[in-house]
Structures are given as structure tokens and as C-alpha cells.
Design a protein around this motif. Structure first.
Motif: not given
Length: 329
Positions: A137-164
Motif C-alpha cells: 500500500i506504500y507509495e513514495i512520500g506516504d506519511s503514517l497518516e496516509e498509510l493508516i487511511h489505506k490499511a485494510k487489515d485491522a491489526d496492521l492499522k492498529a500497529m500503524l496508529q500506535e506508532t503515530l
């Protein structure tokens, strides 16, 4: 066993992250001898309640005590694993109640806790198929916020949100993904901290905004490299007693070496013909012009180096290399 890719990510994050935090100094001192008791009795004879004649002193003491109590609560919070998001919430809630010295103590303790928890969070990025999911899902320059928005997997989204929420940002070294400290987050509290801590966070947040090196290449202009090196040098001169001085000294050493050597993939002198990079030459010539290059400073050393380099038409000779080695040893 840690994979080669993960080792590269760990090494890159180690460069970007700080590796120290001095223990907090205990400034309390015990009352001394009977002299203080005599003085206290003498002072109390002027009235039963001193606070009624000096309300400002009482108010300041109360504020200091309240601020110290907040430090204690904050440190207790940081002693628990996985409480970084709550720590940032705590700062947001109590920022206007803190004395500058206590705010600095808390911000540096928060930095220490982030460094401590970085490894366990990094391990999670390399567990399961997280790397593959992020790459998908990553595109060059994507921020964590953008990845969180793109992520469909709940566990991945939660990990990215916790990171932020824990004050990290995404590191993308050599095609791998992992967390690194985002000093722009803590720098938001600079206005409530002491002057040296504010200056320290400004230095670190510049690297979070745009790292000076990625994948062994210089990714900022030579002018910006000089600017950051000079700022680190100014910090060391202005705040010699700061608890952050060792970390800034390491930053300055790295900047200085890069100024005179370049990076592995962005050498100051080309590997093929040993001629100085044209953009670096212009930036350095402009920087040492006039009165800016004072003796005993980085720019002073750079002026001597550029004067010496001019003798060989800015080509790296054996004598110029020996001269450079003396400047960076």
C-alpha cells in the motif's frame, strides 16, 4: 537470527535515534545546622503567617510543588510498557502547569522511553507479513497518516496508529519499513521547556523533518548540511552544561565528518577523478566568505581547507588529504 535487511534497518535507525539520556539530577538538599532554625524563628517573629505578607512566594512554591508532582506522575506512567500515547496525552493536558525545568525533565524522559520501546515495536514490523502488507500500500512520500487511511487489515492499522500516537514516524531504509523517533512531535512542547532543551529538540526535529542521510547518501543540500553543523556547534558553545550535550556532540561530529568527507554514495571528492563536488565547492566558498569563518570554528577550519584545496584546483591530493585528516581527527 536477525536478517540482513533487518540489520540494515536497525543500523539506520540507530543513526537517526539518540543513544543517551543522562539521569535526572536530584536538586534537593537537606537543611543545614541550627543556623537555619534560628533564622526561621527570627523570621517567624515578624508575623504568624508569612504567606499573608508574601503571597507571591507562597503561590510560586505551590506551583513548583504541583509541577514536581506532575513529573512524578509522568515518570510512573513511563515505567509502564506501552504507555507512550498516554504520556503524550498527559503532556497535552498539563503543559501549562509545568515549570520549564520540569517540562524539560519530562520531555527527555519521554525520549528515553521512546528509545527503550523502539526495538520491540520494530520487531512487530518484521513479524508475520507486515512488511509485505505495508509494501503493498506504500507509495513514495506516504506519511503514517496516509498509510493508516489505506490499511485494510485491522491489526496492521492498529500497529500503524500506535506508532503515530507513540511519537514515531516511518523509516523506509533500503526498502524496509520500521519506526523511528519523530522529534517534531516533542518539539511542539519547546515553548514550555528550558532554552537548551528547546534548542536540542530543534536540532533533532530538523533530522526528523528531513534526514541528512539515507541509504549512505547525502539527501540535503550542502548548504543545509553546513547550517545544521553550525547549529550543533553553537549549541555546544552556548550550553556546555546541558544534559543533551553528549548527544549533540555526536551529531556535530557526524556533521563535521560529512562536511569534509561527504557520504559513501555522495563523496565530497569524486571517486573517479578526485575532483570536489561542484555544488559543495560553491556552497563552501560562499559559506567561508567574509567574517563568518572565525578561527577555531567549523567554518574557520573549512576556510583553511578550501584555501588549501584551491592550491590543487580543488582536486584531492595526498597533501590535501593529510591536511583534511588533521581537521577531522
Amino acid at each position: 537470527m536477525i536478517s540482513t535487511s533487518k540489520k540494515a534497518m536497525l543500523a539506520a535507525i540507530a543513526v537517526c535515534s539518540v543513544l543517551l539520556l543522562s539521569a535526572c539530577t536530584n536538586n534537593s538538599s537537606a537543611p543545614n545546622s541550627n543556623t537555619e532554625a534560628v533564622q526561621e524563628n527570627s523570621q517567624n517573629q515578624s508575623g504568624e503567617n508569612q504567606n499573608s505578607t508574601n503571597p507571591d512566594h507562597s503561590s510560586d512554591s505551590d506551583n513548583t510543588a504541583a509541577s514536581e508532582q506532575l513529573v512524578s506522575e509522568f515518570q510512573s506512567l513511563l515505567e509502564q510498557d506501552g504507555k507512550l500515547p498516554e504520556a503524550f496525552d498527559f503532556l497535552d493536558k498539563h503543559a501549562d502547569q509545568l515549570k520549564p525545568e520540569h517540562a524539560s525533565q519530562m520531555l527527555l524522559a519521554l525520549e528515553d522511553a521512546q528509545i527503550k520501546e523502539l526495538q520491540s515495536l520494530l520487531d512487530r514490523y518484521f513479524s508475520g507479513n507486515n512488511q509485505e502488507q505495508i509494501a503493498g500500500i506504500y507509495e513514495i512520500g506516504d506519511s503514517l497518516e496516509e498509510l493508516i487511511h489505506k490499511a485494510k487489515d485491522a491489526d496492521l492499522k492498529a500497529m500503524l496508529q500506535e506508532t503515530l500516537d507513540s511519537g514515531y514516524q516511518l523509516n523506509t531504509t533500503e526498502g524496509m519499513f520500521g519506526p523511528e523517533l519523530d522529534y517534531r512531535r516533542t518539539a511542539q512542547y519547546s515553548d514550555i521547556a528550558t532554552e537548551d532543551t528547546a534548542a536540542y529538540l530543534k536540532l533533532k526535529s530538523a533530522e526528523s523533518e528531513q534526514a541528512s542521510q539515507r541509504d549512505a547518501a547525502l539527501v540535503i543540500p550542502w548548504e543545509e548540511l553546513l547550517k545544521r553543523a553550525a547549529a550543533a556547534e553553537d549549541f555546544l558553545n552556548n550550553y556546555p552544561d546541558s544534559s543533551s550535550k553528549e548527544d549533540v556532540a555526536a551529531m556535530f561530529s557526524n556533521y563535521k565528518n560529512t562536511v569534509f568527507l561527504g557520504a559513501n554514495n555522495t563523496p565530497l571528492f569524486a571517486y573517479e577523478n578526485k575532483v570536489m563536488d561542484e555544488e559543495a565547492r560553491k556552497a563552501y566558498t560562499d559559506a567561508v566568505a567574509g567574517d563568518a569563518a572565525a578561527e577555531g570554528t567549523l567554518l574557520g577550519d573549512l576556510k583553511k581547507f578550501m584555501d588549501e584545496a584551491a592550491k590543487s584546483n580543488y582536486k584531492l591530493t595526498d597533501s590535501l588529504e593529510q591536511f583534511r585528516d588533521q581537521l577531522i581527527k
